[in-house]
Design a protein around this motif. Structure first.
Motif, mmCIF file in Angstrom:
data_model
loop_
_atom_site.group_PDB
_atom_site.id
_atom_site.type_symbol
_atom_site.label_atom_id
_atom_site.label_comp_id
_atom_site.label_asym_id
_atom_site.label_seq_id
_atom_site.Cartn_x
_atom_site.Cartn_y
_atom_site.Cartn_z
ATOM 1 N N LYS A 174 36.916 23.653 56.418
ATOM 2 C CA LYS A 174 37.630 24.430 55.395
ATOM 3 C C LYS A 174 36.768 24.608 54.149
ATOM 4 C CE LYS A 174 42.178 22.886 56.896
ATOM 5 N NZ LYS A 174 43.287 21.951 56.578
ATOM 6 N N LEU A 175 36.062 23.556 53.772
ATOM 7 C CA LEU A 175 35.166 23.634 52.622
ATOM 8 C C LEU A 175 34.084 24.685 52.863
ATOM 9 C CD1 LEU A 175 34.203 22.593 49.876
ATOM 10 C CD2 LEU A 175 33.003 20.759 51.086
ATOM 11 N N GLN A 176 33.536 24.721 54.071
ATOM 12 C CA GLN A 176 32.515 25.723 54.384
ATOM 13 C C GLN A 176 33.081 27.139 54.310
ATOM 14 O OE1 GLN A 176 29.150 25.533 54.604
ATOM 15 N NE2 GLN A 176 29.613 23.483 53.856
ATOM 16 N N LEU A 177 34.324 27.322 54.719
ATOM 17 C CA LEU A 177 34.945 28.649 54.595
ATOM 18 C C LEU A 177 35.050 29.069 53.132
ATOM 19 C CD1 LEU A 177 37.756 28.479 57.309
ATOM 20 C CD2 LEU A 177 35.653 29.837 57.369
ATOM 21 N N VAL A 178 35.390 28.117 52.276
ATOM 22 C CA VAL A 178 35.454 28.407 50.840
ATOM 23 C C VAL A 178 34.063 28.779 50.319
ATOM 24 C CG1 VAL A 178 35.951 27.401 48.571
ATOM 25 C CG2 VAL A 178 37.483 26.951 50.495
ATOM 26 N N ILE A 179 33.053 28.064 50.784
ATOM 27 C CA ILE A 179 31.683 28.335 50.353
ATOM 28 C C ILE A 179 31.220 29.693 50.871
ATOM 29 C CG2 ILE A 179 29.291 27.534 50.601
ATOM 30 C CD1 ILE A 179 30.554 24.635 50.523
ATOM 31 N N ILE A 180 31.648 30.075 52.065
ATOM 32 C CA ILE A 180 31.320 31.402 52.591
ATOM 33 C C ILE A 180 31.932 32.486 51.709
ATOM 34 C CG2 ILE A 180 31.770 32.993 54.506
ATOM 35 C CD1 ILE A 180 31.346 30.552 56.386
ATOM 36 N N TYR A 235 37.846 32.406 45.509
ATOM 37 C CA TYR A 235 37.004 31.214 45.666
ATOM 38 C C TYR A 235 37.448 30.108 44.705
ATOM 39 C CZ TYR A 235 33.173 28.150 44.402
ATOM 40 O OH TYR A 235 32.433 27.040 44.072
ATOM 41 N N ALA A 236 37.662 30.453 43.442
ATOM 42 C CA ALA A 236 38.022 29.451 42.434
ATOM 43 C C ALA A 236 39.332 28.739 42.791
ATOM 44 C CB ALA A 236 38.129 30.105 41.053
ATOM 45 N N ILE A 237 40.288 29.497 43.276
ATOM 46 C CA ILE A 237 41.578 28.901 43.646
ATOM 47 C C ILE A 237 41.400 27.931 44.806
ATOM 48 C CG2 ILE A 237 43.846 29.410 44.660
ATOM 49 C CD1 ILE A 237 43.708 32.075 42.975
ATOM 50 N N PHE A 238 40.698 28.373 45.855
ATOM 51 C CA PHE A 238 40.504 27.503 47.017
ATOM 52 C C PHE A 238 39.588 26.321 46.703
ATOM 53 C CE2 PHE A 238 41.845 31.313 49.529
ATOM 54 C CZ PHE A 238 42.973 30.740 50.074
ATOM 55 N N TRP A 239 38.598 26.528 45.852
ATOM 56 C CA TRP A 239 37.701 25.430 45.460
ATOM 57 C C TRP A 239 38.489 24.325 44.778
ATOM 58 C CZ3 TRP A 239 33.077 23.605 46.503
ATOM 59 C CH2 TRP A 239 32.476 22.698 45.626
ATOM 60 N N GLN A 240 39.382 24.711 43.890
ATOM 61 C CA GLN A 240 40.199 23.712 43.201
ATOM 62 C C GLN A 240 41.044 22.906 44.183
ATOM 63 O OE1 GLN A 240 42.327 26.150 40.439
ATOM 64 N NE2 GLN A 240 40.535 26.477 39.151
ATOM 65 N N GLN A 241 41.529 23.564 45.216
ATOM 66 C CA GLN A 241 42.312 22.856 46.229
ATOM 67 C C GLN A 241 41.430 21.906 47.042
ATOM 68 O OE1 GLN A 241 45.678 23.083 46.011
ATOM 69 N NE2 GLN A 241 45.007 24.302 44.264
ATOM 70 N N MET A 242 40.193 22.311 47.318
ATOM 71 C CA MET A 242 39.295 21.472 48.104
ATOM 72 C C MET A 242 38.878 20.212 47.340
ATOM 73 S SD MET A 242 39.240 22.808 51.025
ATOM 74 C CE MET A 242 38.217 21.520 51.670
ATOM 75 N N ILE A 243 38.626 20.357 46.044
ATOM 76 C CA ILE A 243 38.167 19.179 45.302
ATOM 77 C C ILE A 243 39.301 18.180 45.056
ATOM 78 C CG2 ILE A 243 36.129 20.269 44.327
ATOM 79 C CD1 ILE A 243 37.626 20.671 41.714
ATOM 80 N N LYS A 244 40.518 18.552 45.393
ATOM 81 C CA LYS A 244 41.615 17.581 45.412
ATOM 82 C C LYS A 244 41.465 16.657 46.615
ATOM 83 C CE LYS A 244 45.390 20.400 43.570
ATOM 84 N NZ LYS A 244 46.699 20.977 43.955
ATOM 85 N N LYS A 245 40.869 17.184 47.698
ATOM 86 C CA LYS A 245 40.831 16.474 48.975
ATOM 87 C C LYS A 245 39.570 15.657 49.198
ATOM 88 C CE LYS A 245 43.696 19.933 51.191
ATOM 89 N NZ LYS A 245 43.836 20.865 52.287
ATOM 90 N N ILE A 246 38.490 16.018 48.534
ATOM 91 C CA ILE A 246 37.235 15.286 48.748
ATOM 92 C C ILE A 246 36.583 14.971 47.413
ATOM 93 C CG2 ILE A 246 36.811 16.290 51.017
ATOM 94 C CD1 ILE A 246 34.799 18.144 49.789
ATOM 95 N N GLU A 247 35.678 14.023 47.434
ATOM 96 C CA GLU A 247 34.970 13.644 46.213
ATOM 97 C C GLU A 247 34.167 14.833 45.696
ATOM 98 O OE1 GLU A 247 32.554 10.287 47.154
ATOM 99 O OE2 GLU A 247 34.233 8.894 47.058
ATOM 100 N N LEU A 248 34.094 14.932 44.386
ATOM 101 C CA LEU A 248 33.380 16.028 43.760
ATOM 102 C C LEU A 248 31.912 16.051 44.167
ATOM 103 C CD1 LEU A 248 33.884 18.376 41.853
ATOM 104 C CD2 LEU A 248 33.252 16.891 39.953
ATOM 105 N N SER A 249 31.296 14.890 44.264
ATOM 106 C CA SER A 249 29.882 14.833 44.647
ATOM 107 C C SER A 249 29.676 15.369 46.065
ATOM 108 C CB SER A 249 29.349 13.403 44.543
ATOM 109 O OG SER A 249 30.077 12.533 45.396
ATOM 110 N N GLN A 250 30.593 15.085 46.958
ATOM 111 C CA GLN A 250 30.479 15.607 48.323
ATOM 112 C C GLN A 250 30.731 17.115 48.339
ATOM 113 O OE1 GLN A 250 33.269 14.141 51.239
ATOM 114 N NE2 GLN A 250 32.013 14.838 52.939
ATOM 115 N N ALA A 251 31.687 17.571 47.571
ATOM 116 C CA ALA A 251 31.988 19.002 47.523
ATOM 117 C C ALA A 251 30.783 19.786 47.016
ATOM 118 C CB ALA A 251 33.198 19.245 46.624
ATOM 119 N N TYR A 252 30.162 19.313 45.932
ATOM 120 C CA TYR A 252 29.014 20.039 45.377
ATOM 121 C C TYR A 252 27.796 19.943 46.277
ATOM 122 C CZ TYR A 252 30.932 21.884 41.134
ATOM 123 O OH TYR A 252 31.651 22.639 40.257
#
Length: 124
Positions: A12-18, A54-71
């Motif tokens: 899901k994170l990769q889809l947001v990054i795409i 992207y911004a909306i979905f990114w905010q949802q993703m960083i709720k689920k994983i650590e910020l360092s892993q997301a970036y």
């Protein structure tokens, strides 16, 4: 299953990054339009729409994983952009580009193979 949940979250994170990388493709199209023309504003508006989504979905993703892993995963935008440049704009890809993309992907695999927890203490 914890492993499947983690794989699902990373996918899901990769889809947001795409989505984010597609905004760069649109920006390239915008740059080819006459400044302040109708096409410039239409494509520019589409770019802003992709960035907002992207911004909306990114905010949802960083709720689920650590910020360092997301970036760290966000570095994949380099790989996606390389693919868009080659296939969408027929831009040349050098061996250095390929090596760099492979290094980015290797680093992301190393980071994702760890067992990070989400901020509320639940494992991904």
């Amino acid at each position: 299953n914890l492993k499947m949940k983690k794989i699902s979250t990373i996918a899901k994170l990769q889809l947001v990054i795409i989505i984010y990388s597609i905004s760069s493709v649109i920006a390239k199209v915008v740059s080819k339009q006459p400044f302040f023309s109708l096409k410039f504003f239409i494509w520019g508006g589409l770019e802003l729409l992709f960035l907002a989504v992207y911004a909306i979905f990114w905010q949802q993703m960083i709720k689920k994983i650590e910020l360092s892993q997301a970036y760290a995963n966000r570095a994949m935008v380099l790989v996606w952009s390389l693919l868009w440049a080659f296939f969408g704009f027929q831009e040349p890809v050098s061996i250095q580009n390929i090596i760099g993309a492979l290094l980015v992907m290797a680093g992301i695999v190393v980071i994702n193979c760890g067992g990070p927890e989400v901020p509320d203490g639940h494992s991904v």
